[in-house]
Design a protein around this motif. Structure first.
Motif, PDB file in Angstrom:
ATOM      1  N   GLY A   1      14.512   7.985  -7.971  1.00 31.36           N
ATOM      2  CA  GLY A   1      15.476   7.045  -8.543  1.00 31.36           C
ATOM      3  C   GLY A   1      15.013   5.612  -8.396  1.00 31.36           C
ATOM      4  O   GLY A   1      14.208   5.288  -7.508  1.00 31.36           O
ATOM      5  N   CYS A   2      15.538   4.729  -9.270  1.00 29.19           N
ATOM      6  CA  CYS A   2      15.114   3.327  -9.245  1.00 29.19           C
ATOM      7  C   CYS A   2      15.751   2.560  -8.087  1.00 29.19           C
ATOM      8  O   CYS A   2      15.335   1.430  -7.797  1.00 29.19           O
ATOM      9  N   HIS A   3      16.775   3.154  -7.437  1.00 27.55           N
ATOM     10  CA  HIS A   3      17.433   2.466  -6.329  1.00 27.55           C
ATOM     11  C   HIS A   3      16.493   2.277  -5.139  1.00 27.55           C
ATOM     12  O   HIS A   3      16.788   1.522  -4.217  1.00 27.55           O
ATOM     13  N   GLN A   4      15.333   2.949  -5.153  1.00 25.20           N
ATOM     14  CA  GLN A   4      14.382   2.839  -4.050  1.00 25.20           C
ATOM     15  C   GLN A   4      13.428   1.659  -4.204  1.00 25.20           C
ATOM     16  O   GLN A   4      12.540   1.456  -3.383  1.00 25.20           O
ATOM     17  N   LEU A   5      13.598   0.875  -5.278  1.00 25.16           N
ATOM     18  CA  LEU A   5      12.647  -0.190  -5.590  1.00 25.16           C
ATOM     19  C   LEU A   5      13.282  -1.577  -5.525  1.00 25.16           C
ATOM     20  O   LEU A   5      14.474  -1.752  -5.783  1.00 25.16           O
ATOM     21  N   ASP A   6      12.459  -2.563  -5.191  1.00 25.81           N
ATOM     22  CA  ASP A   6      12.782  -3.978  -5.358  1.00 25.81           C
ATOM     23  C   ASP A   6      11.810  -4.553  -6.377  1.00 25.81           C
ATOM     24  O   ASP A   6      10.623  -4.207  -6.373  1.00 25.81           O
TER      25      ASP A   6
ATOM     26  N   TYR B   1       6.500  -5.096  -7.617  1.00 28.42           N
ATOM     27  CA  TYR B   1       7.432  -4.065  -7.165  1.00 28.42           C
ATOM     28  C   TYR B   1       6.997  -3.552  -5.796  1.00 28.42           C
ATOM     29  O   TYR B   1       5.828  -3.604  -5.443  1.00 28.42           O
ATOM     30  N   ARG B   2       7.987  -3.088  -5.047  1.00 32.85           N
ATOM     31  CA  ARG B   2       7.737  -2.576  -3.699  1.00 32.85           C
ATOM     32  C   ARG B   2       8.899  -1.659  -3.322  1.00 32.85           C
ATOM     33  O   ARG B   2       9.956  -1.673  -3.990  1.00 32.85           O
ATOM     34  N   PRO B   3       8.762  -0.869  -2.264  1.00 36.74           N
ATOM     35  CA  PRO B   3       9.900  -0.074  -1.793  1.00 36.74           C
ATOM     36  C   PRO B   3      11.032  -0.987  -1.364  1.00 36.74           C
ATOM     37  O   PRO B   3      10.800  -2.074  -0.821  1.00 36.74           O
ATOM     38  N   ARG B   4      12.235  -0.560  -1.604  1.00 41.78           N
ATOM     39  CA  ARG B   4      13.400  -1.403  -1.285  1.00 41.78           C
ATOM     40  C   ARG B   4      13.488  -1.639   0.217  1.00 41.78           C
ATOM     41  O   ARG B   4      13.285  -0.750   1.027  1.00 41.78           O
TER      42      ARG B   4
ATOM     43  N   ALA C   1       9.939   3.417 -11.733  1.00 42.68           N
ATOM     44  CA  ALA C   1      10.271   4.661 -11.028  1.00 42.68           C
ATOM     45  C   ALA C   1       9.805   5.883 -11.814  1.00 42.68           C
ATOM     46  O   ALA C   1       9.291   6.851 -11.235  1.00 42.68           O
ATOM     47  N   LYS C   2       9.959   5.826 -13.127  1.00 37.44           N
ATOM     48  CA  LYS C   2       9.534   6.965 -13.946  1.00 37.44           C
ATOM     49  C   LYS C   2       8.025   7.113 -13.933  1.00 37.44           C
ATOM     50  O   LYS C   2       7.493   8.228 -13.812  1.00 37.44           O
ATOM     51  N   LYS C   3       7.309   5.997 -14.023  1.00 30.80           N
ATOM     52  CA  LYS C   3       5.847   6.050 -14.022  1.00 30.80           C
ATOM     53  C   LYS C   3       5.297   6.524 -12.676  1.00 30.80           C
ATOM     54  O   LYS C   3       4.233   7.148 -12.619  1.00 30.80           O
ATOM     55  N   LEU C   4       6.014   6.223 -11.609  1.00 31.20           N
ATOM     56  CA  LEU C   4       5.564   6.628 -10.273  1.00 31.20           C
ATOM     57  C   LEU C   4       6.156   7.970  -9.835  1.00 31.20           C
ATOM     58  O   LEU C   4       5.928   8.392  -8.702  1.00 31.20           O
ATOM     59  N   HIS C   5       6.917   8.594 -10.741  1.00 38.50           N
ATOM     60  CA  HIS C   5       7.536   9.896 -10.460  1.00 38.50           C
ATOM     61  C   HIS C   5       8.435   9.843  -9.227  1.00 38.50           C
ATOM     62  O   HIS C   5       8.432  10.755  -8.386  1.00 38.50           O
ATOM     63  N   MET C   6       9.218   8.757  -9.137  1.00 39.37           N
ATOM     64  CA  MET C   6      10.157   8.604  -8.029  1.00 39.37           C
ATOM     65  C   MET C   6      11.504   9.222  -8.404  1.00 39.37           C
ATOM     66  O   MET C   6      11.826   9.382  -9.585  1.00 39.37           O
TER      67      MET C   6
ATOM     68  N   ASN D   1       0.809  -1.218   0.000  1.00 39.24           N
ATOM     69  CA  ASN D   1       0.000   0.000   0.000  1.00 39.24           C
ATOM     70  C   ASN D   1       0.842   1.267   0.000  1.00 39.24           C
ATOM     71  O   ASN D   1       0.311   2.382  -0.103  1.00 39.24           O
ATOM     72  N   GLN D   2       2.161   1.092   0.104  1.00 37.90           N
ATOM     73  CA  GLN D   2       3.049   2.252   0.155  1.00 37.90           C
ATOM     74  C   GLN D   2       3.253   2.894  -1.217  1.00 37.90           C
ATOM     75  O   GLN D   2       3.662   4.041  -1.323  1.00 37.90           O
ATOM     76  N   LEU D   3       2.975   2.129  -2.285  1.00 36.52           N
ATOM     77  CA  LEU D   3       3.105   2.644  -3.648  1.00 36.52           C
ATOM     78  C   LEU D   3       1.791   2.425  -4.387  1.00 36.52           C
ATOM     79  O   LEU D   3       1.040   1.499  -4.080  1.00 36.52           O
ATOM     80  N   ARG D   4       1.537   3.270  -5.367  1.00 36.28           N
ATOM     81  CA  ARG D   4       0.298   3.132  -6.125  1.00 36.28           C
ATOM     82  C   ARG D   4       0.494   2.169  -7.297  1.00 36.28           C
ATOM     83  O   ARG D   4       1.612   2.001  -7.803  1.00 36.28           O
TER      84      ARG D   4
END
Length: 236
Positions: A192-197, A230-233, A185-190, A159-162
């Motif tokens: 950087g991609c380093h924040q994702l798993d 995908y989820r937050p790292r 990351a680009k689609k979620l306007h983050m 639930n932390q990401l849409r």
């Protein structure tokens, strides 16, 4: 391999009248596990030794060390530290006459022997240009459209990401997990991609894994699309 022992090739420089027998470089382009030429060459990131993908995956089912130097790849997840070596595979296909064509024919006959067609993601190339074995024109900028393609479904498991508005994509099998991270990351306007798993079957995927490697090792007998989450790292 014996069929090619007497084959030789020039060095490509018209000023140098010298050729090399293929048998003299077999040690550099052959898999130590099957003694055949590399097919889907896969390299261990820890020591840079290369093997056929199917050979290495089977070997790592019961081992976590390199078959050549015995270095520990990873204590529990050695498959996360190997990756497709496209450069090596291209070299082998260019050096060994008809190897790519023969391998494609054998693979097709293998599926036909079970009364099945090749996987859909392999047949997509035929839908694009009518001939998956047709050589590309030099300088043809196709943006990997003629690569083997993979259908993917990207789901959010937190639930932390849409969720993504469009979660189904088709992409080159040579793309890596890191490409998927950058896309999400680009689609979620983050920032950087380093924040994702990115996960498959609840297992975190290494960023350098190609999607083809993920399909073979994590999605062997399942229906497509390939399901990735995908989820937050999470730092372990």
């Amino acid at each position: 391999m014996d069929d090619y022992d007497d084959f030789s090739f020039g060095l490509g420089d018209p000023m140098i009248d010298h050729s090399v027998r293929l048998v003299d470089i077999n040690e550099q382009i052959c898999c130590k596990l099957c003694n055949g030429y590399f097919i889907d060459a896969t390299t261990i990131t820890e020591c840079l030794h290369t093997f056929c993908k199917s050979c290495l995956v089977k070997y790592l089912d019961d081992n976590n060390t390199c078959p050549t130097c015995n270095i520990v790849i990873h204590q529990s997840h050695p498959l996360n530290y190997v990756g497709f070596d496209r450069t090596m595979q291209d070299i082998v296909y260019k050096l060994v006459p008809n190897l790519q064509i023969n391998e494609t024919t054998r693979e097709r006959e293998f599926y036909e022997s079970f009364g099945k067609q090749e996987p859909e993601d392999k047949l997509l190339d035929n839908d694009i240009d009518g001939n998956s074995d047709a050589p590309k024109e030099e300088g043809d900028n196709d943006y990997h459209r003629n690569d083997e393609q993979v259908k993917i479904c990207l789901e959010c498991n937190t639930n932390q990401l849409r969720p993504l508005r469009k979660k189904f994509i088709r992409i080159s099998a040579q793309a890596t997990v890191n490409h998927i991270k950058k896309f999400v990351a680009k689609k979620l306007h983050m920032d950087g991609c380093h924040q994702l798993d990115i996960l498959c079957n609840e297992e975190i995927l290494g960023k350098d894994h190609t999607l083809k490697f993920v399909c073979v090792t994590r999605w062997r007998t399942k229906q497509y699309p390939l399901m990735l989450h995908y989820r937050p790292r999470i730092d372990l």
